[in-house]
Structure formats: structure tokens, C-alpha cells
Design an enzyme around this catalytic site. Sequence first.
Site, PDB file in Angstrom:
ATOM      1  N   GLU A  14      -0.691  -9.501   7.627  1.00 12.48           N
ATOM      2  CA  GLU A  14      -0.257  -8.148   7.984  1.00 12.48           C
ATOM      3  C   GLU A  14       0.936  -7.705   7.151  1.00 12.48           C
ATOM      4  O   GLU A  14       1.433  -6.607   7.313  1.00 12.48           O
ATOM      5  CB  GLU A  14       0.109  -8.097   9.480  1.00 12.48           C
ATOM      6  CG  GLU A  14      -1.101  -8.089  10.391  1.00 12.48           C
ATOM      7  CD  GLU A  14      -2.130  -7.065   9.939  1.00 12.48           C
ATOM      8  OE1 GLU A  14      -3.258  -7.482   9.598  1.00 12.48           O
ATOM      9  OE2 GLU A  14      -1.795  -5.864   9.886  1.00 12.48           O
ATOM     10  N   ASP A  40      -3.998   5.192 -26.361  1.00 15.27           N
ATOM     11  CA  ASP A  40      -4.844   5.481 -25.189  1.00 15.27           C
ATOM     12  C   ASP A  40      -4.988   6.982 -24.977  1.00 15.27           C
ATOM     13  O   ASP A  40      -4.033   7.730 -25.163  1.00 15.27           O
ATOM     14  CB  ASP A  40      -4.199   4.903 -23.926  1.00 15.27           C
ATOM     15  CG  ASP A  40      -4.501   3.421 -23.777  1.00 15.27           C
ATOM     16  OD1 ASP A  40      -5.362   2.932 -24.529  1.00 15.27           O
ATOM     17  OD2 ASP A  40      -3.867   2.781 -22.937  1.00 15.27           O
ATOM     18  N   PRO A  88       0.809  -1.226   0.000  1.00 20.49           N
ATOM     19  CA  PRO A  88       0.000   0.000   0.000  1.00 20.49           C
ATOM     20  C   PRO A  88       0.843   1.278   0.000  1.00 20.49           C
ATOM     21  O   PRO A  88       0.469   2.287  -0.539  1.00 20.49           O
ATOM     22  CB  PRO A  88      -0.820  -0.108   1.285  1.00 20.49           C
ATOM     23  CG  PRO A  88      -0.779  -1.532   1.675  1.00 20.49           C
ATOM     24  CD  PRO A  88       0.488  -2.095   1.141  1.00 20.49           C
ATOM     25  N   ARG A  90      -1.175  -4.695 -22.056  1.00 19.37           N
ATOM     26  CA  ARG A  90      -1.868  -3.946 -23.130  1.00 19.37           C
ATOM     27  C   ARG A  90      -0.862  -3.304 -24.089  1.00 19.37           C
ATOM     28  O   ARG A  90      -1.183  -3.016 -25.230  1.00 19.37           O
ATOM     29  CB  ARG A  90      -2.757  -2.859 -22.536  1.00 19.37           C
ATOM     30  CG  ARG A  90      -3.922  -3.383 -21.746  1.00 19.37           C
ATOM     31  CD  ARG A  90      -4.783  -2.258 -21.182  1.00 19.37           C
ATOM     32  NE  ARG A  90      -5.510  -1.530 -22.212  1.00 19.37           N
ATOM     33  CZ  ARG A  90      -5.183  -0.330 -22.665  1.00 19.37           C
ATOM     34  NH1 ARG A  90      -4.104   0.291 -22.195  1.00 19.37           N
ATOM     35  NH2 ARG A  90      -5.896   0.272 -23.585  1.00 19.37           N
TER      36      ARG A  90
HETATM   37  N1  LIG Z   1      -2.719  -0.564  -2.692  1.00 16.03           N
HETATM   38  C1  LIG Z   1      -2.030  -1.659  -3.009  1.00 16.03           C
HETATM   39  O1  LIG Z   1      -1.407  -1.774  -4.070  1.00 16.03           O
HETATM   40  C2  LIG Z   1      -2.016  -2.780  -2.025  1.00 16.03           C
HETATM   41  C3  LIG Z   1      -1.039  -3.776  -2.102  1.00 16.03           C
HETATM   42  C4  LIG Z   1      -1.048  -4.817  -1.173  1.00 16.03           C
HETATM   43  C5  LIG Z   1      -2.048  -4.807  -0.195  1.00 16.03           C
HETATM   44  N2  LIG Z   1      -2.117  -5.749   0.777  1.00 16.03           N
HETATM   45  C6  LIG Z   1      -1.057  -6.698   1.035  1.00 16.03           C
HETATM   46  C7  LIG Z   1      -1.487  -7.696   2.062  1.00 16.03           C
HETATM   47  C8  LIG Z   1      -0.477  -7.685   3.140  1.00 16.03           C
HETATM   48  C9  LIG Z   1       0.682  -6.895   2.667  1.00 16.03           C
HETATM   49  O2  LIG Z   1       1.617  -7.719   2.029  1.00 16.03           O
HETATM   50  C10 LIG Z   1       0.120  -5.944   1.634  1.00 16.03           C
HETATM   51  N3  LIG Z   1      -2.979  -3.840  -0.165  1.00 16.03           N
HETATM   52  C11 LIG Z   1      -2.967  -2.841  -1.045  1.00 16.03           C
END
Ligand SMILES: NC(=O)c1ccc(N[C@@H]2CC[C@@H](O)C2)nc1
Length: 240
Positions: free
Chosen positions: A116, A168, A88, A153
Site C-alpha cells: 500500500e 527526438d 502515483p 537515452r
Molecule cells: N504511476 C506511477 O508512477 C506509480 C508509481 C508507483 C506505484 N505503485 C507503488 C506501490 C506502492 C506505492 O509505493 C506506490 N504505482 C504507480
Amino acid sequence: MKFLFVTLFPEQIEQAASHSILQRAASKGLIKVSCINPRDFTHDVHRTVDDSPFGGGAGMVLKPEPMVAAIRKAKEQLPNARVIAMCPGGRTLKQSIVEEYAHSGQDFIFVCGHYEGFDERIFYWVDEKLSIGDYVLTGGEMPAIIVMDAISRFIPGVLGKIESAEEDSFRTGLLEYPQYTRPVNFEGMEVPEVLRSGNHALINSWRLKQSLKATLALRPDLLSAEQKELLTGRLPYKMK
Ligand SMILES: NC(=O)c1ccc(N[C@@H]2CC[C@@H](O)C2)nc1
């Protein structure tokens, strides 16, 4: 182009690559999708891949040994691949990054986490942390599939000649103009006359105008100050 997924859920990846455009690309040998499961690198009877976090806290953390053994195996198979961990907090994906990857000539190893997240020492083996957006998902598999889809793509032959990714709207920096197909009249809503005129100069300018209007309305951040001024500023006429 080869995509190798380090994942505890290979069936999720295989399922995603077994439909429509990606499935056809794979059968034409334009892409190769494969998986390596860290669980195959465990040695205990329970095939343990996760454990509770040092220092306490909720949830479980992916143990480094199985993940790193799987990444090592992946790098043996694809020594020049770019190793990307889906996180994330990683660099946020956008079309310019997709194009950078697509034109890099590299293969890709996607490291997909769960629970986690990863033991920090796993990142020693990772070239880049990548995110598809500021939100948290249960696993890294779907984000990795999205990245594979977006890159694919751009591989010649994956899309038909007509809808080439190089055309695109994101390449023009503007949002897509409205698209229509038959029937001309659907529940009283008609296809704009100009699109049936056969006058391609007129059609192109209509489409550019629609893209500019859509971009101004929904994504003004994509417009330069000059473009915004042209669209809203001291024009001899107001853009309808
Ligand atoms: N926004 C994203 O790209 C994204 C990537 C992974 C994710 N979750 C995994 C699970 C546990 C940890 O490895 C991260 N969530 C969101």
C-alpha cells in the site's frame, strides 16, 4: 551516470538492465545500475519490512526503519544523488523532465515501494515524488526502470550517433513522422516515393507535414494556436 534502486526486488531491476541498449550502456560503463534491499536492514527473524496501517484500512504499509536505513546507505554511496520516490501522485513524467534530469549531471536514487505504499516519514529523506502517469501499479520498480531508460537515452554513447535522443521528435514538440525500411513493397503497401527520391529538402518537408498531421490528429494539445490555425484555419489550401 549512476542509478541506485532502493527496492525489495533487486532481481526485477537487474533483469531490466540486462538487455539490449541498457545492457550495452552498462558494459561500456556509461551507466551503473545497483540496488540496495531494505530487507537487508531488518533485524527480526522474519525480516519484516511492512506492517498494518495505523487507523485501519486495507493492505500493508512499508515500515520506516528498513526503508530509511536503506536510503541512508544509498546516500552514503551517492551523496549528491537526487532521491526520487516513485508514487502515483507524484509530478508526472514528461520528456522535458527527462531532459532536465539528463542534463543535471546528477546521479539518481530511486525509492521503489510496494504493497500500500510508504510510511509518510520516509518522505523526509526524499527529494521528489515522481509518477509515470495517473494509474496505480503493484510496485515502484517498473516506473523507476522507465525513468532510468528515458534518462539513459540522453547519455552520449548510449544510443548510436544516428538516433540521438537530442533529435527526438518530442524535442520539436511534434509527434514522430512515419518510418519505413526495406522492402519497398510489403503485401501491396509501398514506401512513399518521396522517401526514395534522395531529395532531402523534399523528404524533410514531407516528414514535417506528416508530423504536423499526426500531431493535429492525435495530440492537438501539443500545437500552438497559430500552428492549429495554419493547419485547419483560413488557409488558401486545405492540408490534405
Ligand atoms: N504511476 C506511477 O508512477 C506509480 C508509481 C508507483 C506505484 N505503485 C507503488 C506501490 C506502492 C506505492 O509505493 C506506490 N504505482 C504507480
